[in-house]
Design a protein around this motif. Sequence first.
Motif, mmCIF file in Angstrom:
data_model
loop_
_atom_site.group_PDB
_atom_site.id
_atom_site.type_symbol
_atom_site.label_atom_id
_atom_site.label_comp_id
_atom_site.label_asym_id
_atom_site.label_seq_id
_atom_site.Cartn_x
_atom_site.Cartn_y
_atom_site.Cartn_z
ATOM 1 N N UNK A 293 48.310 45.121 -21.723
ATOM 2 C CA UNK A 293 47.880 43.725 -21.601
ATOM 3 C C UNK A 293 46.496 43.672 -20.976
ATOM 4 N N UNK A 294 45.628 42.822 -21.527
ATOM 5 C CA UNK A 294 44.320 42.591 -20.923
ATOM 6 C C UNK A 294 44.007 41.108 -20.976
ATOM 7 N N UNK A 295 43.553 40.555 -19.853
ATOM 8 C CA UNK A 295 43.215 39.138 -19.754
ATOM 9 C C UNK A 295 41.760 39.010 -19.321
ATOM 10 N N UNK A 296 40.998 38.194 -20.041
ATOM 11 C CA UNK A 296 39.595 37.951 -19.705
ATOM 12 C C UNK A 296 39.352 36.452 -19.646
ATOM 13 N N UNK A 297 38.453 36.054 -18.759
ATOM 14 C CA UNK A 297 38.145 34.632 -18.631
ATOM 15 C C UNK A 297 36.683 34.452 -18.257
ATOM 16 N N UNK A 298 36.172 33.278 -18.544
ATOM 17 C CA UNK A 298 34.810 32.937 -18.188
ATOM 18 C C UNK A 298 34.690 31.449 -17.930
ATOM 19 N N UNK A 299 33.804 31.086 -17.020
ATOM 20 C CA UNK A 299 33.569 29.674 -16.688
ATOM 21 C C UNK A 299 32.076 29.493 -16.444
#
Length: 681
Positions: free
Chosen positions: A546-552
């Motif tokens: 599992x890999x989770x990426x986010x950006x804001x």
Amino acid sequence: MARRGWRWVGAAAIAAGLVLAARPASADTEDFTKMSLEQLMQVKVTTATKAPQPWFSTAAAVFVITEEDIRRSGATNIPELLRMVPGLDVAQLNAHTWAITARGFNGVYANKLLVLIDGRSVYTPLYSGVQWDLQDLMLEDIDRIEVIRGPGGTLWGANAFNGVINIITKSAKDTQGGLATARGGNEDAGGAARYGGMIGSDTAYRGFGKIDYHAADTAAGGGTAFDQYVYGRAGFRVDSTPTPDLGLMFEGGATHDVEGDIFQRLTPTPPFPSFIEQAETPVTAAYLLGRANKAVAAGEEWQLQSYFDWTDRAQAILTERRFTWDAELQHRSTPWPDHQLIWGGGTRVTSDWTQGTFDVSLMPSEDTEYLVNLFAQDEWTPLPKVLTLTFGSKFEYVNWSGFDVQPNIRAMWHPTLDQAVWAAVSRAVRTPSRAERDLDFNYQVLNPPFAPAPTLITVFGNPQMVSEKVIAYELGYRWQPTPKASVDLASFYNHYTDLATVDEVPQAVTFLPGGFLNLPVQFHNEAHGHAYGAEFAGNWQPAPWVNLKSGYTYQLTKLTLEPGATDSTEIAYQNSIPKTKIYARASFNLSRTVALDFNARYVGRLPLGEANNPLLPITDVSSYWAFDARLGWQATPTLLLELIGQNLNRAQHIEFQSFGPTRAATAEIPRSVFLRLTAKF
């Protein structure tokens, strides 16, 4: 298939993916990526310093789109890949036209972002922007994309104003054998093939060809957007190491496109009635690039690079043929303990031939621009693994605009091994474009009550234009709290002066036959202002599968006209980016052969209509969410099948409204579902 049918296809794909995602990972599940997150933190980037440097220790707002990101994104072109980068604004106007910028000032003619492909600048001096329809590669050949948000003028020169995108392709040695890919769906279709081999033991080569087709979309106001296209590409690359201390690279490519455009034009006789013209635009381009790297001692290297670039774009309103030659020599060494010095210089010659119409022309119709530059940057590490200081500047001369200086100071501090704090102050310039100097553009007719009498508005260039300037203050923080998680924060404050505007020249009003007036407006440097914002990127790998990426991103621009200025175009640019953007991706390796990816992005409202000026008949663009999904199956070691859906949550949406002669081509960006097959041989 009807819209409802495609809606059910997208829903079924997501439902199937959710069912699969509910399965526990098997005991023999592979690691999520080819590299662990710890290894990714040490990925070498070169754009910020022109020398390999670990991403975690780079004193700049750097984002790296890796080979794994590209493979699992479901993207079909480079602009789609760039959507995942915080601080970048990526908006699609129609099937082949994009508005892309960094930290503000977006538009189809966005001119404050420098784009490089293997070190070759691909911006056009015509309007100092990027023709994104020409920047197409086999995505499988891209090693990584390095994105610098913030000025990069010290190393890369004018137009690296608010950011730099460097697209780096793989060595031919890494693309041996054959690969073919094909896709088809409800909106477009395409295919590509490449083959790589060896000549002797020290020379590798590859060649590729590809073709893409897209049907016309629906226009924002109804009817057809006439944005269909057929693209053809071909290219090659050769890498050779004839001796252990000498590396040679030679590559080239050619493009021929035919794409549909819609233009709002004026009849050349009073009362100058406007009309809409649908016309197909042929575009032909080619380039050759060569590079030699010579190591002369430990930590010391010379590099020589040169390229030729040719473009021919025959639009209904303006034909432009352009030839560019560029050469650069640079030297990297460690002349003193704890110092790494890089210096160099270069020259560029770009010539154009244009043929205009009553709507748009350039005077003179032919022009040649000469540029020479010198740069130097020293990276000093007074406290190894703790503190690094960087000082440098670029000195650039253009034959018609004169001399510009672009210095920067940067600092990188590691309070602990898993934390990094960096700060920078830099100055950059954006050289005025050919259009800003020499344009003759009959824009539109204003009638009462917007004008005292029927008035033809003509936009003129100004040979006295000077470079736009920015002083940027940046502060960033990186943290790896665990081997499986990372946080990257960047903030900035930019102060702009001498921004380009388009102002009335009331004393030059003339009378035309039929009781018409002609009001000239002209480019000037009559705006200043500031922008500030913050950008966040996070990465978490809670399990090997599992890999989770986010950006804001939060950004705000505020511009002010100088006393007496009348322009509203530049003021509209302060509303051309959303204040808020969100990006998230969840990726799952369900087994050794099945992978699932979900992408989601939120783009805030663009209040473009607040300019409230008849010269800019544009409207607001509503905020939107978009959801993409990819289901991949490695059927055999040499065959990959992917089902990809884009914009699955709605049938269509608008992402941008253009300023200028092509604004009528704004399209509804549709839902897309397609199947892609990739085979190796």
